[in-house]
Design a protein around this motif. Structure first.
Motif: not given
Lengths: 441, 275
Positions: A105, A403, A407
């Protein structure tokens, strides 16, 4: 103190106006000093996930004792750290003075984080693992101070590896002594050696290792680094390298335990970290690659509770390599206690080793790991130290859409490859196309 | 006309199927909570526990914050129910009794608010609550939950109130009752079943809500769904603890629903028949 002062005032009340005035002044001063003390004591609010709470709780308690300030942890579920901090960022809120965040993050929160360059002295940089120093910087500025680092190491069954009969049988078959694996070849040999049908019913009772298809987006990246890639998916300049030779070799190696060697439970897509851990601790696998913290969390009711050994991650053609999973303390720009928050972050760094006694038993500083490395019960720390300090232990690219990449690209590539029907090189070429569609070159 | 044996058998099979579909996830939850932690992740998974263990339940006591979170959930759900019903009853009454174009537009507008995903209003709501100093307070979270529940409650209550004959209210008015008097003395007692049904739904919505509670709570008012979710860590899910907590978390609602069962059924029947 206040009570004494009031009493002091009443005693002298009758002895003239001077004394009365004096006693009032004294009482006032005491009151003022009490008020001032109350004002000086600040409450720092820290956003954490459970791990962040465990690992920093002791240092925070010590900080409170030494400074008189209060540290309040706001403990939220893993993914909610991102949600809570995003809400703060979107609204310019100052609810948190420090936030402990996952490395993935960092890019997202970089615009919201106070630069911490002043904290990164040469001494600090020298005591941190190289990958952590790299991950702490976004756009050339240090924005997060590592608070702990974890990575996958090798867990194995000491009762098997140290059994004289097993040792003799292995050496006879493979021509070298049985010891925790250090290379891909040794890992493969041992995985095959320990994959067994003990009762002869045609069913495998113990597999040599596992393949974690449930977290495919992460797991095959480790083999990519071991294969010698300078990074995963993107290089340091964020150019696409997902189809380089090391990625192909890494993906091929990742699937080989399932597709070629049959040394892992076949239901690979059901196996994530939790399941893999359970398989090992229920003695259904002989060894596995897993996050180093698990060594200290071995359940007492496991049939192999006292028989677990830890070793550094294996080396591929490129050397020992793994993906670090560090967490960082950032100070939001909106904090109303910025100065004290920075002081607290520095304090956490200075007292980093206090976290090692906590349930996860992790730290970020080499010296903190070294301090405990020879202590009984912390046998996982030397393997962690060695793996984290390896040049091929490299963090994931610091891009805000990581992310999404994981994914939508890495996960499907891993899953499709584990069908054993797809050509890894073609899958990676598809990955390049997807990355190009996201604007990477 | 009496149903034939075949029809009854088909109906029974259908009902059984529906019950199984609805009950299975909960039964599996209870079953998992009774397995020793290691068995919760066994491959292949077993539906029934091979060994019964209460370890997951005894572990709950080791998390003192969980107890507080349950109390917070209860307080917030009750507050939210109170706020929602207080606002929705007069609104639904007005809509039901004054069937004007404005009323219809109001009802549609209310419905539209239900169509907006809560996640899209989470951050604005958070900003509003923060500016009002209501973050990390019971009333703040309860108000946020009411924003979800009020539209649903107005629709439900309006349909219940439409079923109440006008003559009842008119008789009260003839006897000298004011409009508010008629609402409180006649309409509300008659619609009690409907209000009970609505209260259950509102209570449940607040009891289970996650997102707003996450955004608006820090340490003081953390609710049980968030406390339970904390057992999903970066390295996996502690299924045993999570399932045992979820079972405990479901008890108040099950008991509440069983106690209210008669009223709920009566209320639903009442809403279905218009006078």
């Amino acid at each position: 103190m206040l009570a004494l002062t009031i009493r002091f005032g009443s005693v002298y009340f009758k002895k003239g106006r001077k004394m009365k005035r004096l006693s009032l002044v004294v009482a006032l001063l005491v009151l003022l000093s009490l008020t001032a003390t109350a004002q000086d004591s600040v409450t720092l609010t820290i956003l954490v996930e459970q791990g962040g709470f465990w690992l920093q709780e002791a240092a925070a308690a010590q900080f409170e004792e030494e400074t008189g300030h209060t540290v309040e942890f706001v403990n939220v579920p893993y993914g909610s750290v991102f949600d809570r901090l995003s809400a703060e960022m979107a609204t310019g809120g100052g609810a948190f003075d420090v936030a402990t965040i996952d490395v993935v993050w960092m890019s997202h929160f970089a615009p919201f984080a106070e630069p911490l360059d002043d904290l990164f002295t040469d001494e600090v940089v020298g005591d941190l693992f190289p990958s952590l120093v790299a991950d702490a910087q976004i756009g050339g500025a240090y924005i997060g101070m590592p608070t702990w680092a974890n990575t996958e190491i090798i867990f194995y069954r000491k009762d098997l590896w140290e059994d004289p009969d097993e040792m003799a049988a292995f050496e006879a078959e493979y021509g070298y002594p049985l010891a925790p694996p250090t290379t891909w070849q040794e890992f493969d040999d041992m995985a095959q050696f320990f994959t067994r049908d003990n009762d002869g019913d045609g069913e495998i009772d113990m597999y040599g290792t596992d393949v974690k298809g449930g977290v495919a987006d992460f797991e095959w990246m480790i083999a990519v680094l071991q294969a010698g890639s300078p990074g995963v998916v993107l290089d340091a300049e964020h150019n696409i390298i997902i189809d380089n030779e090391a990625h192909v070799a890494g993906l091929e190696y990742y699937i080989s335990h399932h597709c070629d060697m049959d040394v892992a439970p076949p239901n690979v897509n059901e196996i994530d970290w939790g399941v893999a851990e359970n398989l090992f601790y229920q003695s259904q696998t002989a060894m596995f690659r897993f996050w180093g913290h698990a060594y200290r969390l071995t359940r007492g009711d496991s049939p192999i509770a006292d028989l677990v050994g830890a070793a550094p991650m294996v080396a591929g053609p490129g050397g020992v390599g793994a993906i670090p999973g560090p967490w960082f303390n950032i100070v939001p720009k909106t904090s109303e206690n910025k100065e004290l928050a920075l002081e607290f972050v520095q304090y956490l760094y200075d007292n980093n080793s206090l976290g090692i006694e906590a349930p996860l038993g992790l730290a970020a500083r080499k010296s903190a790991y070294a301090e405990y490395a020879d202590v009984e019960g912390f046998e996982n720390l030397n393997p962690l130290l060695e793996t984290l300090d390896s040049p091929q232990t490299i963090g994931r690219p610091a891009v805000a859409d990581w992310q999404q990449i994981a994914d939508e690209i890495l996960g499907p590539i891993g899953t499709d490859a584990l069908t054993c029907e797809e050509d890894p090189a073609e899958l990676l070429a598809w990955g390049r196309e997807q990355l190009e569609g996201m604007g990477y070159e | 006309m009496k149903a034939s044996l075949a029809e009854r058998a088909t109906l029974f099979a259908l009902v059984t199927l529906i019950v199984v579909v609805y009950v299975f996830p909960y039964a599996f939850l209870v079953s998992t909570s009774l397995k020793p932690p290691a068995d919760a992740l066994a491959i292949p998974p077993t539906i029934l526990p091979q060994r019964i263990s209460l370890e997951n339940y005894s572990n709950i006591a080791t998390f003192p914050s969980v107890r507080q979170s349950f109390a917070n959930s209860l307080t917030i759900a009750l507050l939210s129910t109170l706020i929602t019903i207080s606002l929705s009853v007069p609104a639904a009454y007005a809509v039901a009794r004054f069937a004007s174009m404005a009323g219809k537009i109001f009802l549609i507008a209310v419905l539209i608010t239900r169509l907006i995903p809560p996640v899209s209003v989470g951050i604005p709501l958070f900003a509003i609550m923060r500016s009002l100093g209501l973050t990390d307070t019971h009333i703040g979270v309860a108000l946020a939950h009411s924003t979800i529940s009020v539209p649903l409650a107005i629709w439900l209550l309006a349909s219940f109130m439409e079923g109440i004959p006008h003559e009842l209210e008119e008789a009260a008015r003839v006897d000298g009752c004011s409009r508010f008097g008629a609402l409180f003395r006649i309409i509300i007692p008659v619609a009690a079943g409907g209000i009970a049904v609505t209260s259950v739904f509102v209570f449940l919505a607040s009891w289970n809500e996650f997102l707003f509670a996450l955004l608006l709570s820090s340490t003081s008012v953390k609710t049980a769904p968030i406390a339970i979710a904390e057992f999903r860590t970066q390295y996996g899910i502690q299924w045993g603890t999570m399932t045992s907590l979820s079972v405990v978390f479901s008890f108040p609602v099950i008991i509440f629903s069983l106690l209210m069962q008669k009223r709920i059924v009566a209320g639903m029947t009442m809403g279905a028949v218009k006078g």
